[in-house]
Design an enzyme around this catalytic site. Structure first.
Site, PDB file in Angstrom:
ATOM      1  N   ASP A 106       0.975  -1.349   0.143  1.00 38.97           N
ATOM      2  CA  ASP A 106       0.443  -0.431   0.018  1.00 38.97           C
ATOM      3  C   ASP A 106       0.863   1.210  -0.103  1.00 38.97           C
ATOM      4  O   ASP A 106       2.040   1.204   0.502  1.00 38.97           O
ATOM      5  CB  ASP A 106      -1.266  -0.133   1.049  1.00 38.97           C
ATOM      6  N   GLU A 143       0.296  -0.572   6.159  1.00 45.55           N
ATOM      7  CA  GLU A 143       1.671  -0.432   6.483  1.00 45.55           C
ATOM      8  C   GLU A 143       1.468   1.007   6.870  1.00 45.55           C
ATOM      9  O   GLU A 143       1.608   0.953   8.220  1.00 45.55           O
ATOM     10  CB  GLU A 143       2.513  -0.794   5.730  1.00 45.55           C
TER      11      GLU A 143
END
Length: 360
Positions: free
Chosen positions: A68, A128
């Site tokens: 991400d 994350e």
């Protein structure tokens, strides 16, 4: 080949929380991981890859990365992927799609050459950038069986590795008040915004005199100026260098109570990464990495970092952990984000050497 792969990954924009965009990139990553010799599976949206051991018993390595980014879909229109000499730009190239490119290139090399290595496990986290709220259990479980943990977050400027991290917590204070007419019957109400302001002053008091970073990132509440606000909340970001300070401040947050008799108060941890202090297991692992790097003509150092990542979790567990093994560059979370093309090649060489040499 590596730059083409990075261009492809960057073109698949993958902001945290965008399930459709993340799924599109995950499918490509899993196909490339399988081609590199990994067995692939998923735990929710998180990718879990295993490179089987060959000729080596024990010494399992765990590598941590994420797919991400902080950039919303559409960022490419104003921040395109470009290559100018050694400088590669684009959303997410430095944090941390180039790290995935280097990892897969290194694994492909080992697979194609049939080189001996221990079992290598990789977790590619899907959230994350917001503190990995759904990945913590997976990271802890995999770290418990690993002899060393390598983080594929960006390094310090210049390429040095990271041997500790500030603790990082995202917390929400939610206040429920009582709505009433602000002029005709204000005493019947309880203003949630006023209560929240008083609680934020209390939180400032909790961190006063401590080396703690506190940022009130979001405050939301109320609705109309003629209505006593019935709801309000604030999202806080906290950074710690000391476990003692972390425990004291988080304990203080948990112990907050309403100032106003009829107000209701709730404190929630949205994400929590414990303080990772540099310790002997980490310094020993760093020394081994430095020796392996020297063997291929690379010079490396290491020191703690201010930012947080999933290695906070493994380092705080006492597992030998070193982070910053993604390629060097700069501008994380900034419009000028860039990564070094030569750095991708160098980190590919290093990761291949570590996957074969750390178990020796």
């Amino acid at each position: 080949m590596t730059l083409d792969r990075l261009r492809h990954y960057t073109g698949l924009e993958s902001p945290t929380g965008d399930g459709k965009a993340l799924a599109a990139l995950a499918e490509v990553l899993e196909a490339d991981a399988a081609a590199a010799g990994f067995a692939t599976t998923r735990e929710g949206d998180h990718l879990l890859w295993t490179l089987p051991a060959r000729g080596v018993t024990g010494g399992e390595l765990l590598l941590l990365s994420h797919y991400d980014t902080v950039w919303p879909v559409g960022t490419l229109a104003g921040m395109p992927f470009t290559v100018e000499g050694d400088t590669v730009r684009g959303p997410g190239v430095y944090d941390t799609k180039a790290g995935l490119v280097a990892l897969l290139a290194a694994a492909t090399r080992l697979h194609d050459r049939g080189q001996d290595r221990p079992e290598v496990r990789v977790i590619v986290v899907a959230d994350e950038e917001i503190g990995s709220p759904t990945a913590g259990d997976l990271v802890r479980a995999e770290a418990a069986r690993a002899t060393a943990v390598l983080g594929l977050e960006p390094p310090h400027p210049g390429g040095d590795l990271k041997t500790g991290r500030r603790g990082s917590t995202r917390a929400r204070i939610t206040v429920t008040g009582i709505e009433a007419h602000a002029a005709l019957d204000p005493g019947a109400g309880v203003n949630a915004i006023d209560e929240l302001v008083d609680q934020l002053v209390r939180v400032r008091g909790l961190v006063e005199g401590r080396p703690v970073l506190l940022n009130a990132g979001t405050i939301t509440g109320g609705g109309r100026t003629n209505v006593v606000a019935g709801h309000a909340h604030a999202d806080l970001g906290l950074r710690f260098v000391s476990l003692d300070d972390e425990r004291a401040v988080l304990g203080g947050l948990d112990g907050l109570s309403p100032v106003r008799e009829r107000a209701a108060l709730e404190t929630t941890l949205l994400a929590h990464r414990p303080t990772w202090r540099e310790d002997e297991p980490t310094t020993d692992l760093l020394a081994r990495i430095v020796r392996v790097a020297a063997g291929i003509g690379q010079q490396l150092g290491g020191r703690p970092a201010d930012g947080a990542a999933d290695t906070n979790t493994t380092g705080a567990m006492g597992r030998p952990t070193v982070d910053g093994l993604a390629p060097p560059g700069g501008g994380a979370h900034a419009r000028h984000e860039w990564v070094s093309a030569q750095g991708i090649a160098d980190r590919t060489d290093l990761l291949a050497a570590l996957m074969t040499g750390l178990a020796a």
